[in-house]
Design a protein around this motif. Structure first.
Motif, PDB file in Angstrom:
ATOM      1  N   ASP A 147       0.858  -1.179   0.000  1.00 24.45           N
ATOM      2  CA  ASP A 147       0.000   0.000   0.000  1.00 24.45           C
ATOM      3  C   ASP A 147       0.894   1.228   0.000  1.00 24.45           C
ATOM      4  N   LEU A 148       0.818   2.008  -1.083  1.00 29.85           N
ATOM      5  CA  LEU A 148       1.614   3.227  -1.246  1.00 29.85           C
ATOM      6  C   LEU A 148       0.768   4.414  -0.796  1.00 29.85           C
ATOM      7  N   ALA A 149       1.174   5.021   0.322  1.00 31.61           N
ATOM      8  CA  ALA A 149       0.381   6.093   0.928  1.00 31.61           C
ATOM      9  C   ALA A 149       0.581   7.415   0.192  1.00 31.61           C
ATOM     10  N   ALA A 150      -0.225   8.402   0.577  1.00 33.64           N
ATOM     11  CA  ALA A 150      -0.174   9.717  -0.067  1.00 33.64           C
ATOM     12  C   ALA A 150       1.179  10.377   0.083  1.00 33.64           C
ATOM     13  N   ASP A 151       1.884  10.098   1.196  1.00 33.05           N
ATOM     14  CA  ASP A 151       3.190  10.714   1.427  1.00 33.05           C
ATOM     15  C   ASP A 151       4.348   9.886   0.865  1.00 33.05           C
ATOM     16  N   GLY A 152       4.045   8.795   0.147  1.00 34.90           N
ATOM     17  CA  GLY A 152       5.082   7.956  -0.440  1.00 34.90           C
ATOM     18  C   GLY A 152       5.572   6.841   0.453  1.00 34.90           C
ATOM     19  N   SER A 153       5.077   6.776   1.689  1.00 36.46           N
ATOM     20  CA  SER A 153       5.473   5.680   2.577  1.00 36.46           C
ATOM     21  C   SER A 153       4.766   4.395   2.155  1.00 36.46           C
ATOM     22  N   VAL A 154       5.322   3.254   2.582  1.00 40.62           N
ATOM     23  CA  VAL A 154       4.779   1.970   2.144  1.00 40.62           C
ATOM     24  C   VAL A 154       4.455   1.074   3.334  1.00 40.62           C
ATOM     25  N   THR A 155       3.404   0.274   3.155  1.00 49.23           N
ATOM     26  CA  THR A 155       3.051  -0.791   4.081  1.00 49.23           C
ATOM     27  C   THR A 155       3.017  -2.078   3.284  1.00 49.23           C
ATOM     28  N   VAL A 156       3.678  -3.123   3.788  1.00 50.82           N
ATOM     29  CA  VAL A 156       3.881  -4.350   3.021  1.00 50.82           C
ATOM     30  C   VAL A 156       3.224  -5.538   3.701  1.00 50.82           C
ATOM     31  N   GLU A 157       2.614  -6.393   2.887  1.00 49.10           N
ATOM     32  CA  GLU A 157       2.117  -7.692   3.357  1.00 49.10           C
ATOM     33  C   GLU A 157       2.611  -8.761   2.399  1.00 49.10           C
TER      34      GLU A 157
END
Length: 387
Positions: A254-264
């Motif tokens: 999941d690529l957030a609005a600020d460019g940070s990422v969450t991975v599964e």
């Protein structure tokens, strides 16, 4: 934006002679269903979709059908790897459906696929496998001044083009899909050697300034560096017994609005396990390993004397055995030969052979000749793949 990162499918590959295409079909079915069920917006495939430059017809059909199914619900961006022929894989990319983009041309690396979600624009750049000898002129910033003959130089030039384009797109999040060996990652024993001049790795810092780097080439799923910004998805199946303990997966980001990422990490199906068995023929025939009857097995029979009909007797109880050897448990210890795997340095393998054949280790001049011969052969192979 929800992104699914995968790669290194190696369609058309075999495992010690066993056809993997049906198992690869199980994976592609799983992939399509995962994309649909999880509401994936973008699928990135980081190279080595095929196992060789001229793949079997069934493998080509499988890729075509898979891309068609994926494009029904998501945008797909694919880049060639070192096993693919960039020229063949990229043929017709300019007229393909907007939902399927094959980014195979090195000189177009700075031209992204542009997508938009509720949080704004996302630029997706594809960096195919870049063989230094084939791309150091095309990627040079100054005509007639080729880049250094190294992976670091050509990949650095490629990402410079990415950053230059990004500078013209303020507020745009960035994704790079690349096929390379990045320092800090762990190889397996089934990836093809890509070294030139004895060097195959590039520094992770080459990707500075990119929000998400989706890598292909190494078969073990892993991140590079302290966070999930740079990752290898790994291969969806084990392609050697050395990979049998890896937990294969696809990566949902999941690529957030600020460019940070969450991975599964979503585990992929295991159509058939890989197992090592060391046992006497009596232990095998007793049913002690009946739990492995459905697995692909590498068997070492440890009887002191070679059993009669050893191969047939093992296959009666372990029908999917792919390799059967006789290795007596009481055999005197011998110095172990250095194993040759896909990650072995070809020059060192050749040097070992010279020492074995002549009784004398090669000197520096001999090694220079071996290195020159290997690199000429590797260049010819990659040049042929690109035709």
């Amino acid at each position: 934006m929800r992104i699914l990162h995968t790669g290194d499918w190696h369609l058309g590959r075999t495992l010690l002679g066993a056809d993997l295409l049906a198992h690869q079909a199980t994976f592609t079915d799983f992939l399509v269903e995962t994309v649909r069920a999880r509401g994936v917006d973008l699928v990135v495939i980081a190279g080595d979709v095929y196992d060789r430059a001229i793949p079997p017809v069934d493998a080509v059909r499988m890729l075509s059908r898979t891309l068609e199914r994926l494009a029904a619900t998501a945008t797909v961006v694919l880049t060639p790897g070192n096993h693919d022929s960039a020229g063949r894989l990229g043929f017709g990319s300019g007229v393909m459906h907007d939902r399927v983009r094959i980014l195979a041309e090195p000189t177009s690396i700075g031209t992204p696929v542009l997508l938009t979600d509720d949080d704004g624009p996302v630029a997706v750049y594809g960096i195919p496998y870049l063989h230094p000898d084939l791309t150091r002129h095309a990627l040079a910033a100054v005509p007639d001044e080729p880049l250094a003959r190294s992976h670091q130089a050509v990949l650095g030039a490629a990402t410079d083009r990415v950053r230059a384009d990004l500078a013209t797109r303020p507020g745009t999040r960035s994704v790079v899909v690349a096929h390379a060996f990045v320092g800090g990652a762990e190889p397996s024993d089934s990836e093809q050697d890509i070294r030139v001049g004895g060097v195959d790795m590039v520094a992770a810092s080459v990707f500075d300034g990119i929000d998400l780097v989706a890598l292909g080439h190494l078969h073990g799923p892993q991140r590079v560096g302290p966070d999930d910004r740079i990752r290898y998805a790994g291969s969806p199946l084990a392609f050697s017994f050395g990979e049998r303990h890896q937990r294969k997966s696809v990566t949902v980001v999941d690529l957030a609005a600020d460019g940070s990422v969450t991975v599964e990490l979503v585990p992929t199906p295991v159509p058939r396990r890989l197992v090592d068995v060391r046992a006497t023929i009596a232990e095998i025939e007793s049913g002690a390993h009946r739990a492995d009857a459905d697995a692909w097995v590498r068997v070492a029979v440890t009887d002191a004397v070679h059993p009669e009909r050893m191969y047939a007797r093992v296959k009666d109880h372990l029908p999917h055995a792919l390799a059967i050897t006789h290795e007596p448990a009481d055999r005197p210890e011998r110095p172990a030969a250095r194993p040759v795997t896909a990650t072995s340095d070809p020059v060192e393998v050749a040097a070992d052979f010279v020492a074995f054949a002549t009784g004398t280790a090669p000197d520096d001049d001999d090694r220079a000749v071996l290195t020159e011969a290997y690199e000429a052969a590797a260049l010819a192979m990659h040049d042929d793949r690109g035709r």
